[in-house]
Motif scaffolding. Structure first.
Motif, PDB file in Angstrom:
ATOM      1  N   TYR A 143    -105.791 -21.846  35.420  1.00  0.00           N
ATOM      2  CA  TYR A 143    -106.318 -22.530  34.229  1.00  0.00           C
ATOM      3  C   TYR A 143    -105.263 -23.338  33.461  1.00  0.00           C
ATOM      4  CZ  TYR A 143    -110.401 -19.676  35.220  1.00  0.00           C
ATOM      5  OH  TYR A 143    -111.475 -19.090  35.840  1.00  0.00           O
ATOM      6  N   LEU A 192    -105.882 -20.572  25.808  1.00  0.00           N
ATOM      7  CA  LEU A 192    -106.477 -21.698  26.524  1.00  0.00           C
ATOM      8  C   LEU A 192    -106.970 -21.267  27.898  1.00  0.00           C
ATOM      9  CD1 LEU A 192    -107.215 -24.658  26.699  1.00  0.00           C
ATOM     10  CD2 LEU A 192    -104.847 -25.168  27.379  1.00  0.00           C
ATOM     11  N   SER A 193    -106.219 -20.413  28.571  1.00  0.00           N
ATOM     12  CA  SER A 193    -106.639 -19.931  29.888  1.00  0.00           C
ATOM     13  C   SER A 193    -107.912 -19.101  29.785  1.00  0.00           C
ATOM     14  CB  SER A 193    -105.516 -19.100  30.532  1.00  0.00           C
ATOM     15  OG  SER A 193    -104.417 -19.916  30.879  1.00  0.00           O
ATOM     16  N   ARG A 248    -110.826 -21.517  29.021  1.00  0.00           N
ATOM     17  CA  ARG A 248    -111.239 -22.264  30.205  1.00  0.00           C
ATOM     18  C   ARG A 248    -111.965 -21.363  31.201  1.00  0.00           C
ATOM     19  NH1 ARG A 248    -105.801 -26.059  30.942  1.00  0.00           N
ATOM     20  NH2 ARG A 248    -106.610 -27.830  29.722  1.00  0.00           N
ATOM     21  N   GLU A 277    -111.762 -16.274  24.619  1.00  0.00           N
ATOM     22  CA  GLU A 277    -110.535 -16.820  24.021  1.00  0.00           C
ATOM     23  C   GLU A 277    -109.815 -15.827  23.119  1.00  0.00           C
ATOM     24  OE1 GLU A 277    -109.172 -20.156  20.728  1.00  0.00           O
ATOM     25  OE2 GLU A 277    -111.139 -20.377  21.673  1.00  0.00           O
ATOM     26  N   TRP A 335    -110.831 -26.419  19.372  1.00  0.00           N
ATOM     27  CA  TRP A 335    -109.809 -27.032  20.224  1.00  0.00           C
ATOM     28  C   TRP A 335    -109.839 -28.542  20.049  1.00  0.00           C
ATOM     29  CZ3 TRP A 335    -106.227 -24.326  22.905  1.00  0.00           C
ATOM     30  CH2 TRP A 335    -106.478 -22.972  23.145  1.00  0.00           C
ATOM     31  N   LEU A 340    -108.889 -30.102  25.921  1.00  0.00           N
ATOM     32  CA  LEU A 340    -109.901 -29.575  26.832  1.00  0.00           C
ATOM     33  C   LEU A 340    -110.273 -30.564  27.932  1.00  0.00           C
ATOM     34  CD1 LEU A 340    -112.261 -27.775  24.291  1.00  0.00           C
ATOM     35  CD2 LEU A 340    -110.408 -26.797  25.651  1.00  0.00           C
ATOM     36  N   TYR A 349    -106.305 -28.487  35.819  1.00  0.00           N
ATOM     37  CA  TYR A 349    -106.682 -27.131  36.226  1.00  0.00           C
ATOM     38  C   TYR A 349    -107.959 -27.209  37.040  1.00  0.00           C
ATOM     39  CZ  TYR A 349    -110.456 -26.933  32.737  1.00  0.00           C
ATOM     40  OH  TYR A 349    -111.595 -27.153  32.021  1.00  0.00           O
ATOM     41  N   GLU A 373    -111.788 -26.171  37.958  1.00  0.00           N
ATOM     42  CA  GLU A 373    -113.044 -25.618  37.441  1.00  0.00           C
ATOM     43  C   GLU A 373    -113.518 -24.528  38.400  1.00  0.00           C
ATOM     44  OE1 GLU A 373    -114.440 -26.317  34.685  1.00  0.00           O
ATOM     45  OE2 GLU A 373    -113.843 -28.331  34.062  1.00  0.00           O
TER      46      GLU A 373
END
Length: 513
Positions: A68, A74-75, A78, A85, A500, A505, A510, A512
């Motif tokens: 991610y 953030l990881s 995502r 989060e 965010w 974003l 990264y 999906e």
């Protein structure tokens, strides 16, 4: 959004990960935990815990950060949006709290490195620590003003951390660990070599390694093994997710995890040999059993070891310099990793430059850490450390594995990602470890901890029930213990509520799901 920073080499990442894992606890906690829980026999549950919890969680967190490409919040975002989060922020605020008092212990070690040249602590090492060095307040909860002799080295610690962190991942953190970790290994090897040549060293090593197989029937020994592995490897408080987010796209995740895990354990074994060889010498000099001098934590490092150094037949000062320098190096490499979690999190969430994030994060942490440089600092440190570890790190680990394995059902996604780029392939063993074994053990741990702390059934070394942890008053436990653990969760929720930035974003750096 700018391209995410990357490690310069695989070796640089591994040294940084090992530097994070190898900290003060390896030197002053592991030897006593092993000794107290069966000696040589403890290595059986220890290895089992490493292979069924430590390394599997390392693999999971390495995979998450790599996949991610973000800080912990953030990881997690995502991975599963706002509902996940907050776990990342929880880890970050636990790290923030830990960094504020961890820096103070490094400052003590710096002072003792200098004191070693002329053995300034004198004959009464306990009075020197609590009186001359810390000027300790009489009552827990009393602040009592700053201790200048602690404040100045503390500011130096933060200055070093600031310079390294503001230089970035490759030119700062990686370069620093390339210096710190080899130096730490060489310096501590010299400590061990000197320790094992002392009179009575074998007496101490026999106490450390002699297996008490009857201990293996005690479930608390197995829980102790899992607990130590958990705290030792820097897992479940945002560090390894953050560090792995800087890995190149083609990185052998599982191999990196095994190397990190076994390197950390190797240093712990080395620490056990050095510490108990020295304790054997001390016991021989005093004509008492090793059990009478064995201890852990602050007392071991800053009271017992100065006593040992006083009694050594030669090279006293050099041994002291090497030992305390080891603590400084191990502490700094860990402090840098702990601080990087909130620097990366703030930078990602608010889309600000690394420089601004370092100024804000390190500046705030350094300011808060001044509380632990007061006359009452040791009491605040002790309470904060106990509660933030037991009800922060351990609790995050339990929540993290349960949600990822059972609520978000991401283990198969992570398995596919890791297997595509790793030599060692994950399979059913990894899912069973994370989905069944780790939650059960951590759940049992948390149940026991809650029972002890809510029912106030702490027991001292002589088996006497003392009520609250360390016999502290209810008011001090709440203001300096429970409140710290609760603070981390509340701040996690608050930071999750912030939106965010759109360009954060929209980055495509990264995969999906």
């Amino acid at each position: 959004m700018a391209q995410r920073s990357q490690w310069g080499t695989r070796a640089g990442f591994i040294m940084a990960a090992v530097g994070s894992a190898v900290g003060l606890g390896n030197i002053w906690r592991f030897p006593y935990v092993a000794y107290e829980n069966g000696g040589g026999a403890f290595f059986i549950p220890y290895l089992f815990a490493l292979l069924t919890a430590g390394i599997p969680i390392l693999i999971m967190e390495f995979t998450m950060g790599h996949k991610y490409r973000g800080s912990a919040p953030l990881s997690f975002f995502r991975m599963s949006g706002k509902k996940a989060e907050w776990i990342g922020w929880w880890g970050i605020f636990v790290s923030f709290v830990i960094s504020t008092y961890y820096a103070v212990i490094i400052a003590w070690a710096m002072k003792y490195t200098v004191y070693s040249f002329n053995l300034k602590w004198g004959a009464d090492t306990e009075s020197f620590l609590f009186g001359d060095v810390l000027n300790l307040a009489e009552t827990p909860g009393q602040i009592g003003g700053f201790v200048p002799g602690v404040v100045f080295p503390l500011l130096l610690v933060w200055a070093i951390a600031f310079v390294i962190l503001i230089a970035g991942v490759k030119r700062g953190i990686e370069l620093a660990n390339r210096i710190f970790i080899p130096t730490l290994v060489v310096v501590f090897l010299m400590v061990v070599i000197r320790a094992v040549t002392l009179d009575g060293a074998m007496f101490g090593l026999d106490a450390f390694f002699k297996p008490d197989l009857t201990k293996l029937a005690n479930p608390t020994v197995w829980v102790a093994a899992y607990g130590h592995i958990f705290f030792s490897l820097s897992i479940a408080f945002a560090i390894m997710i953050t560090y792995s987010s800087y890995l190149p796209k083609k990185s052998d995740i599982t191999n990196n995890a095994f190397i990190t895990g076994f390197a950390n354990s190797g240093f712990e074994l080395l620490a056990g040999i050095g510490v108990f060889a020295a304790l054997g010498f001390m016991a021989t000099q005093a004509n008492v059993a090793v059990a009478d001098v064995a201890t852990a934590g602050v007392g071991l490092a800053f009271v017992v070891f100065p006593e040992i150094i006083n009694q050594m037949p030669g090279f006293n000062g050099l041994f002291g310099v090497l030992f305390f320098l080891s603590l400084v190096l191990a502490g700094l490499s860990s402090l840098i990793s702990i601080s990087e979690t909130y620097i990366a999190g703030i930078s990602d969430k608010f889309n600000i430059s690394r420089q601004k994030s370092v100024f804000f994060g390190v500046g705030l942490a350094a300011t808060v850490s001044l509380l632990f440089a007061t006359r009452g600092g040791l009491f605040f440190l002790d309470a904060a450390d106990y509660f933030i570890n037991q009800f922060g790190v351990a609790a995050i680990g339990l929540v993290e594995v349960i949600l990822i394995a059972w609520a978000f059902r991401k283990l198969s996604v992570f398995e596919k990602h890791a297997n595509a780029i790793s030599d060692i392939q994950l399979g059913a063993w990894w899912k069973i470890c994370l989905g069944v074994i780790t939650p059960l053990v951590l759940g049992y741990m948390m149940f026991g901890l809650l029972k002890v702390n809510i029912l106030k059934q702490h027991v001292d070394s002589e088996g006497t029930v003392i009520g609250n942890y360390e016999g502290y008053s209810d008011s001090f436990i709440w203001t300096s213990g429970w409140s710290v653990a609760i603070f981390a969760i509340v701040m996690a929720i608050i930071f999750t509520l912030f939106k965010w930035k759109k360009n954060t974003l929209e980055t495509s750096d990264y995969e999906e799901d």
